[in-house]
Scaffold this active site. Structure first.
Site, PDB file in Angstrom:
ATOM      1  N   ASP A  58       0.852  -1.172   0.000  1.00 27.54           N
ATOM      2  CA  ASP A  58       0.000   0.000   0.000  1.00 27.54           C
ATOM      3  C   ASP A  58       0.903   1.241   0.000  1.00 27.54           C
ATOM      4  O   ASP A  58       2.007   1.206   0.539  1.00 27.54           O
ATOM      5  CB  ASP A  58      -0.893   0.000   1.244  1.00 27.54           C
ATOM      6  N   THR A  80      -0.108   4.879   0.839  1.00 27.07           N
ATOM      7  CA  THR A  80      -0.320   5.845   1.919  1.00 27.07           C
ATOM      8  C   THR A  80      -0.090   5.210   3.280  1.00 27.07           C
ATOM      9  O   THR A  80      -0.740   4.232   3.634  1.00 27.07           O
ATOM     10  CB  THR A  80      -1.743   6.419   1.848  1.00 27.07           C
ATOM     11  N   ASP A 116      -1.771  -0.370   6.122  1.00 25.19           N
ATOM     12  CA  ASP A 116      -1.987   0.127   7.481  1.00 25.19           C
ATOM     13  C   ASP A 116      -3.377   0.695   7.709  1.00 25.19           C
ATOM     14  O   ASP A 116      -3.669   1.168   8.801  1.00 25.19           O
ATOM     15  CB  ASP A 116      -0.952   1.204   7.817  1.00 25.19           C
TER      16      ASP A 116
END
Length: 717
Positions: free
Chosen positions: A405, A407, A607
């Protein structure tokens, strides 16, 4: 909490902690529930200042003041609060909820340590107080299920650890060693109980997260807005969502405009403008504004609920995967029985044959293999990666595809000002100082980035301007020295306000190609400057990607909910060839499934809540310590610091641990076969055989713990 300034339709207040804000919103909602009024709510946790704006009506202003005063008194002295805004006798409305209690009732599970302590205590108390003549019968009663389980496995043609456990217990009973039989049962019972507890804890946490806040939802009806239970929502309802509220449905905006924080679904760090025709998702939050949503997905049909189902299904699949220790122990079981039979044939002594089952090959395997795994887990934790179970060590050693991921994983998820371009004779300091002065009133990430930049450069921004006005989804404006100052998007400054921006076009194009977000600042009808922001890459991101390549990863893929230009800018900077932009949670899980179908062992690193389904779908899910609660709960490995290298460290540690387990296996089989052969031929005595066997077990255990004893995995085995 206290009132700073009050005029009809506008109340500014100060609060020591943002924890009181949900209570204030709840009380305001109760106070005006029977009125057709809107109360805009803004609070900046950095400054501790808040603003309430509403219709400039004196009666309404007095009511809102009473609410603020009641909340202030309730927080400082709950027992004295008169609760003047609640209905008489409505004790629930007057109650002060505990911080964080707005998500509904949560089921609390008993601590696993208490469970173990209770079982061990009951076991020894029973042995202490039970009459000796009854102990054999009680032991037989408690171990009977294990004996039957071993028998069932044997009847199905499986010679596994269950059969060996049953045989060991049976041998103990035959030799009238009831204490050993009972202890074996106790240890197996504790193991099964902890597994059940872990599974139930996971289900409870998921249920608590996706149950929402269970607050009433406002829906448009023929007679006007009415409050309904979230469970009563149906597709087609027109749902009203105000500032600070969570969106309860999937649907399309039918009326209004709002800035929506949808990081839970897309991972975007900044709020997104939603107006008529825009799609919105359950679980996202309206930061500012008010919208009416035509609901399309409600209850179990929302994307949020579907993520919960994916997590539950993936947890069930993962629970069926056996660890390396269990498989190795299963492989060695037939040899234990074969050896026992061989001893009986050679000695015609069934006691010696039975004793082999208690001191078999799998004894060292059962001790040494978990120690190897535990040592690897502890060493990984020292390197900044918490591995949540032994089976994940095995999977980590086989990973050959990594999905990242963007961001919060490759980037810091903390927007920052990267450049300020003054134009038309204005200075850089003037642009930054006044932009910070305007933005300090608003608690969103972009505003905080601008204020932070001004503080870093030592620019003091006195409030010489008039009250700042927020123009929803566009920007902000104020007046200073008779001149109107505005700060916001290109659409707001150029198209709505008619301000020319040609002088900054070259700079704008350069920043746009770099994937930066731009804010335009104008004074007195002229463009004064452009502020460029970005979500910076982690300092270790480039090295992290290169290390993955050097470890032999066959696929390295970046996923992000951001637009293509931003995704491409990050991918180019990190030299990642394969990336996907504007990826929603179900698209992320789809990619994980395709990779696994193609034969890859996949690690997913993310996250956010939007990553949680993909984390559980992957062979091993990795989350960051600052990630959302559900991501940290769903992951198999959690990075506890800011070092992305911790993931590669844990992979290397797991590979060495698996090599150590295989070497232990070969040593145990070879040494015990040699020792027993020497004993059967009479070269060594049975006592010496037992000594050598136990010494070999101790040696294997010490070898398994060598990383801890030597200080780490710094050297190759």
């Amino acid at each position: 909490m206290n009132i700073v300034r009050s005029i009809p339709g506008r109340i500014r207040f100060a609060a020591d902690s943002p924890r009181v804000m949900p209570l204030l919103q709840q009380k305001l909602h109760q106070a005006v529930s029977d009125r057709q009024v809107e109360i805009a709510f803004v609070f900046n946790p950095r400054t501790g200042r808040g603003l309430l704006t509403f219709t400039a009506d004196e009666e309404l202003t007095r009511l809102v003041l009473l609410v603020v005063e009641d909340v202030a008194l309730l927080v400082s002295q709950p027992e004295l609060a008169p609760c003047r805004t609640a209905d008489p006798g409505d004790e629930e409305a007057c109650a002060l909820p505990a911080p964080g209690s707005y998500t509904g009732e949560e089921r609390k599970l008993e601590s696993p340590f208490m469970i173990i302590a209770r079982k061990v205590g009951r076991f020894y108390l029973t042995r202490l107080f039970m009459p000796p003549m009854l102990r054999p019968y009680w032991t037989l009663f408690t171990v009977l299920p294990l004996l039957l389980e071993g028998l069932k496995s044997l009847l199905r043609g499986k010679v596994n650890v269950s059969v060996l456990d049953a045989a060991a217990i049976g041998a103990s009973l035959t030799m009238r060693d009831f204490g050993t039989a009972g202890t074996i049962h106790l240890l197996l019972d504790i193991s099964e109980t902890l597994e059940d507890w872990t599974r139930e804890k996971s289900r409870a946490d998921i249920a608590a997260l996706y149950s929402g806040d269970n607050r009433p939802v406002w829906v448009m009806r023929k007679d006007g807005p009415v409050s309904v239970d979230p469970a009563a929502l149906v597709a087609g309802d027109m749902v009203i969502v105000r500032s600070g509220s969570r969106i309860p449905v999937d649907g399309v905006v039918a009326d209004g405009t709002a800035m929506v924080n949808q990081s839970s679904m897309t991972g975007e760090p900044m709020p997104v403008k939603k107006s008529i025709g825009s799609e919105v998702f359950a679980g996202t939050v309206v930061d500012e504004g008010r919208i009416i949503i035509l609901s399309e997905g409600v209850g179990d049909e929302t994307r949020f609920a579907k993520i919960a189902r994916i997590i539950s299904e993936s947890e069930g699949l993962k629970a069926d995967i056996h660890g390396q220790a269990v498989r190795l122990a299963d492989k060695i079981v037939p040899f234990s029985f074969l050896l026992s039979g061989l001893v009986f044939l050679l000695t015609r002594n069934w006691m010696k044959a039975a004793s082999v089952l208690l001191a078999d090959y799998s004894c060292a395997i059962k001790l040494a293999t978990p120690l190897s795994v535990r040592a690897a887990m502890l060493e990984a934790a020292r390197r900044g990666a918490v591995v949540k179970g032994g089976r994940h060590i095995e999977v980590l050693s086989k990973v050959d595809a990594v999905v990242l991921d963007k961001t919060g994983t490759l980037t810091e998820a903390r927007p920052m000002v990267v450049d300020i371009c003054p134009v038309n004779g204005f200075s850089r300091e003037f642009v930054l100082r006044n932009a910070a002065c305007m933005e300090e009133h608003f608690p969103h990430p972009v505003a905080e980035a601008i204020v932070r930049k001004a503080e870093e450069e030592g620019l003091h921004h006195e409030e010489d301007h008039a009250e700042v006005e927020y123009i929803l989804a566009h920007g902000i404006s104020t007046t200073m020295n008779g001149q109107r100052m505005i700060l916001g998007s290109r659409h707001f400054v150029h198209e709505d306000e008619g301000i020319e921006i040609d002088d900054a076009e070259t700079y704008i194009q350069r920043c746009s190609h770099s994937g930066h977000s731009l804010l335009y600042f104008a004074v007195g009808g002229r463009l004064a400057g452009v502020i460029a922001l970005e979500d910076p890459l982690r300092p270790s991101a480039h090295r992290f990607v290169r290390r993955l390549e050097n470890m032999g990863m066959r696929r390295i893929i970046m996923l992000t909910g951001d637009g293509y230009p931003t995704a491409k800018a990050v991918a180019d900077e990190l030299e990642i060839e394969e990336f996907y932009a504007q990826a929603l949670p179900d698209e992320k899980t789809g990619l994980i499934d395709r990779l696994r179908d193609e034969g890859y062992v996949v690690a997913m690193v993310g996250d956010g809540i939007n990553d949680s389904a993909a984390l559980t779908r992957a062979d091993v899910g990795v989350s960051m310590k600052h990630g959302a609660d559900i991501a940290r709960e769903a992951c198999d490995v959690m990075i506890t610091g800011d070092r992305l290298d911790s993931l590669m460290d844990s992979m290397e540690i797991s590979r060495k641990a698996m090599r150590r387990i295989r070497r232990n296996f070969m040593f145990i089989v070879g040494s015990n076969t040699l020792f027993i052969g020497l004993g059967l031929t009479g070269i060594i005595t049975p006592a010496m055989l037992a000594l050598l066997h136990n010494s070999g077990t101790v040696f294997t255990c010490v070898h398994s713990m060598r990383p801890l004893l030597s200080g780490g995995y710094g050297q190759e085995d």
